[in-house]
Write an enzyme that holds these catalytic residues in place. Structure first.
Site, PDB file in Angstrom:
ATOM      1  NE  ARG A   8      -2.206  -1.695   3.578  1.00 20.10           N
ATOM      2  CZ  ARG A   8      -2.885  -2.636   3.816  1.00 20.10           C
ATOM      3  NH1 ARG A   8      -4.668  -2.952   3.664  1.00 20.10           N
ATOM      4  NH2 ARG A   8      -2.346  -3.152   4.841  1.00 20.10           N
ATOM      5  CG  ASP A  54       4.416 -25.278   8.643  1.00 23.78           C
ATOM      6  OD1 ASP A  54       5.852 -24.581   9.075  1.00 23.78           O
ATOM      7  OD2 ASP A  54       3.482 -25.145   9.614  1.00 23.78           O
ATOM      8  CG  HIS A  55       9.378 -21.412   8.664  1.00 31.76           C
ATOM      9  ND1 HIS A  55       7.658 -20.261   9.047  1.00 31.76           N
ATOM     10  CD2 HIS A  55      10.259 -20.745   9.373  1.00 31.76           C
ATOM     11  CE1 HIS A  55       8.747 -20.276  10.472  1.00 31.76           C
ATOM     12  NE2 HIS A  55       9.832 -19.906  10.743  1.00 31.76           N
ATOM     13  CG  HIS A  77       5.334 -23.890  12.563  1.00 30.94           C
ATOM     14  ND1 HIS A  77       5.823 -23.075  11.506  1.00 30.94           N
ATOM     15  CD2 HIS A  77       5.889 -23.068  13.388  1.00 30.94           C
ATOM     16  CE1 HIS A  77       5.149 -22.103  10.757  1.00 30.94           C
ATOM     17  NE2 HIS A  77       6.127 -21.858  12.779  1.00 30.94           N
TER      18      HIS A  77
HETATM   19  C1  BG6 Z   1       6.396 -17.973  13.171  1.00 30.36           C
HETATM   20  C2  BG6 Z   1       5.649 -17.621  13.712  1.00 30.36           C
HETATM   21  O1  BG6 Z   1       5.944 -18.787  12.146  1.00 30.36           O
HETATM   22  O2  BG6 Z   1       7.639 -18.391  13.668  1.00 30.36           O
HETATM   23  C3  BG6 Z   1       6.820 -16.714  15.195  1.00 30.36           C
HETATM   24  O3  BG6 Z   1       4.337 -16.297  13.356  1.00 30.36           O
HETATM   25  C4  BG6 Z   1       8.134 -17.641  15.037  1.00 30.36           C
HETATM   26  O4  BG6 Z   1       5.306 -16.686  16.144  1.00 30.36           O
HETATM   27  C5  BG6 Z   1       8.035 -18.015  14.186  1.00 30.36           C
HETATM   28  O5  BG6 Z   1       9.052 -16.495  15.830  1.00 30.36           O
HETATM   29  C6  BG6 Z   1       9.829 -18.829  14.187  1.00 30.36           C
HETATM   30  O6  BG6 Z   1      10.259 -19.293  12.770  1.00 30.36           O
HETATM   31  P1  BG6 Z   1      11.869 -19.282  13.980  1.00 30.36           P
HETATM   32  O7  BG6 Z   1      12.150 -20.051  11.838  1.00 30.36           O
HETATM   33  O8  BG6 Z   1      12.727 -18.411  13.690  1.00 30.36           O
HETATM   34  O9  BG6 Z   1      12.023 -20.707  14.835  1.00 30.36           O
END
Ligand code: BG6
Length: 508
Positions: free
Chosen positions: A51, A186-187, A249
């Site tokens: 935006r 989902d990383h 996660h």
């Molecule tokens: C994210 C959450 O998906 O994952 C955060 O929204 C969290 O709250 C983060 O801090 C943690 O990811 P990582 O890769 O730093 O362990």
């Protein structure tokens, strides 16, 4: 199979929410590193949309600062950055405004003409969840998503706020997109150590025979964070730990630990094995929620002589907020392999350290051969899969202490990533973005997984909402969470494993 830059089709990457934190800290550094590793298509354009009004140059300068600060390879090399940045541009506008999408479509058409080929289109939704469906609708209106083979849409978590909203979001996306086009990210699934759970289990014949209720007593999955909620109070207060971390996660990690061996490494196949686990998770009856779930919120505390604020005093958090910053669950996987084996999950902000790990606790030996004098400290075997930091795997064993008498002691067998592989690991977002370029959905979440995961946590969310906590804040910042989390395991005559923190190991 991952393709190199030469083999990838020309691609336009469009990031919605491009002025936000995720793009700055993660997405652009990941794309930049993929470029360094020759994993970006040779013909690529990155278009940021948000935006705020901003010129292309200001946008690039902002992104470069992000790369300098957050890239795993440190500061960007000026010449390499210039080559990368030449392909980056910015479009500002409201997400609901048709004009932005028309300009985007025009830009794509120009690129197509210049490249002499129809590009793949990757749309990354790094926006608040409520904007995902409206953006998808607008993209469809300018026909940018109509080519099922070429257009992919990456949707960030949280995918909905509960089961109902997740179902609704799926329905809204399916109005405009084929499920094959939707990459729910989902990383954690891009983390090396999470992917390595599959390698450990299914590329070694050693573990599979003991990976079941006959040998395993219980499993613990801990994702502890030392940070508080940073500058995300506005978002976090609406979601809380169960929605922010466990629904996605931790449940995904549980799937990797509990799933059956896939027939092949095919996306469909892996997905179906994960869904089997999710479907086997025993629903928590509403009236039993307090027996299976614990919530907590941090109060003020101290870390190395510095005062840490309480959650309720953080920016963007309402004074009397009842949002949980800690959550723990006990789950059962009701199938032949896991019947009766509890899976304990916990996550929290402002814990004493940043550590994510899976602890697989084996049964005690069936018969005690050694005299009490030899085995006073005997511990059942334990396999610890360290997701981060100090990535690796530790198997604890009993061994005879050197000496003239028989005395047993616990010793560790260790595999440490940094020692075994001297190369640095890609960030999770690099791995997952490379997968999207390759149209490989193996590490992404299919609709049925997201729905099944919400089905598990929704009774807990409902119960918590109907019964506001009376004891918040119930753990001080820089502690392992509320007393009730200890009781959750103590009732079963078990304890949380105490993770080894970097400071403990003396290597920080
Ligand atoms: C994210 C959450 O998906 O994952 C955060 O929204 C969290 O709250 C983060 O801090 C943690 O990811 P990582 O890769 O730093 O362990």
């Amino acid at each position: 199979m991952a393709r190199s830059s030469r083999q990838l089709d020309p691609t336009v990457v469009v990031i919605f929410g491009a002025s936000g934190d995720l793009a700055w800290r993660k997405l652009i550094p990941a794309l930049y590193n993929l470029g360094l590793d020759r994993r970006l298509p040779e013909k690529v354009a990155i278009v940021g949309i948000a935006r705020s009004a901003m010129a292309d140059d200001a946008f690039r300068a902002h992104l470069r600062e992000g790369v300098d600060r957050f890239s795993r390879r440190g500061k960007a090399d000026p010449a390499t950055w210039d080559t990368f940045a030449a392909n980056v541009s910015y479009l500002s506008g409201e997400y609901g405004e048709a004009g932005v999408y028309e300009r985007l479509a025009q830009r794509v058409a120009e690129l197509e003409k210049a490249w002499g080929a129809a590009p793949d289109l990757l749309f990354y939704m790094s926006t608040p969840p409520t904007l995902v469906a409206p953006v998808a609708e607008r993209l469809a209106a300018v026909r940018l998503t109509q080519d099922v083979e070429r257009a992919r849409v990456v949707v960030e978590k949280p995918f909905g706020r509960d089961l109902e909203s997740a179902l609704e979001l799926n329905r809204a996306l399916w109005r405009h997109l084929d499920e094959r086009q939707i990459f729910r990210i989902d990383h954690f699934l891009g983390k090396e150590t999470v992917q390595n759970i599959l390698a450990l289990r299914f590329a070694n014949s050693l573990f599979e025979p003991v990976w079941n209720r006959r040998y395993i007593d219980h499993v613990q999955i801990t994702v502890a964070e030392q940070v508080g909620i940073e500058n995300r109070g506005g978002y976090y207060d609406k979601f809380g730990a169960l929605r922010d971390m466990i629904q996605n996660h931790l449940v995904q990690v549980l799937c990797f630990v509990a799933m059956e061996c896939p027939v092949s490494f095919d996306a469909q196949e892996i997905r179906s094995k994960k869904v089997d686990v999710l479907r086997a998770l025993r629903p928590i009856p509403p009236e039993r929620v307090p027996h299976y779930a614990v919530r907590g919120q941090y109060g003020a505390g101290w870390l190395r002589g510095e005062k840490l604020p309480a959650y309720r005093a953080e920016a963007g958090v309402p004074e009397g907020s009842n949002t949980e910053t800690f959550a723990a669950l006990k789950l059962y996987v009701d199938n032949w392999r896991w019947n009766g084996v509890p899976f304990y999950l916990r996550t929290g902000k402002r814990m004493p350290g940043r550590v994510s790990e899976v602890v697989v606790q084996f049964h005690e030996v069936p018969h005690q051969t050694f005299p009490p004098s030899a085995s006073a400290d005997l511990q059942p075997n334990r396999l610890v899969i360290r997701i981060q930091p100090n990535e690796g795997i530790t198997l604890s064993l009993q061994a005879k202490e050197p000496g003239t008498v028989m005395r047993l002691r616990t010793v560790d067998m260790r595999f440490c990533y940094a020692e075994a592989f001297k190369t640095s690991q890609p960030e999770a977002y690099e791995t997952l973005l490379a997968d999207v370029f390759n149209d490989d959905a193996t590490s992404f979440i299919h609709a049925d997984q997201v729905e099944a995961a919400w089905r598990i946590v929704t009774p807990v969310l409902d119960y918590w909402e109907a019964n506001p906590p009376t004891d918040f804040p119930n753990y001080p910042a820089n502690s392992w969470g509320p007393e009730a989390a200890t009781s959750l395991l103590a009732r079963d005559e078990r304890n949380w494993s105490v993770p080894l923190l970097r400071d403990d190991a003396g290597d920080d």
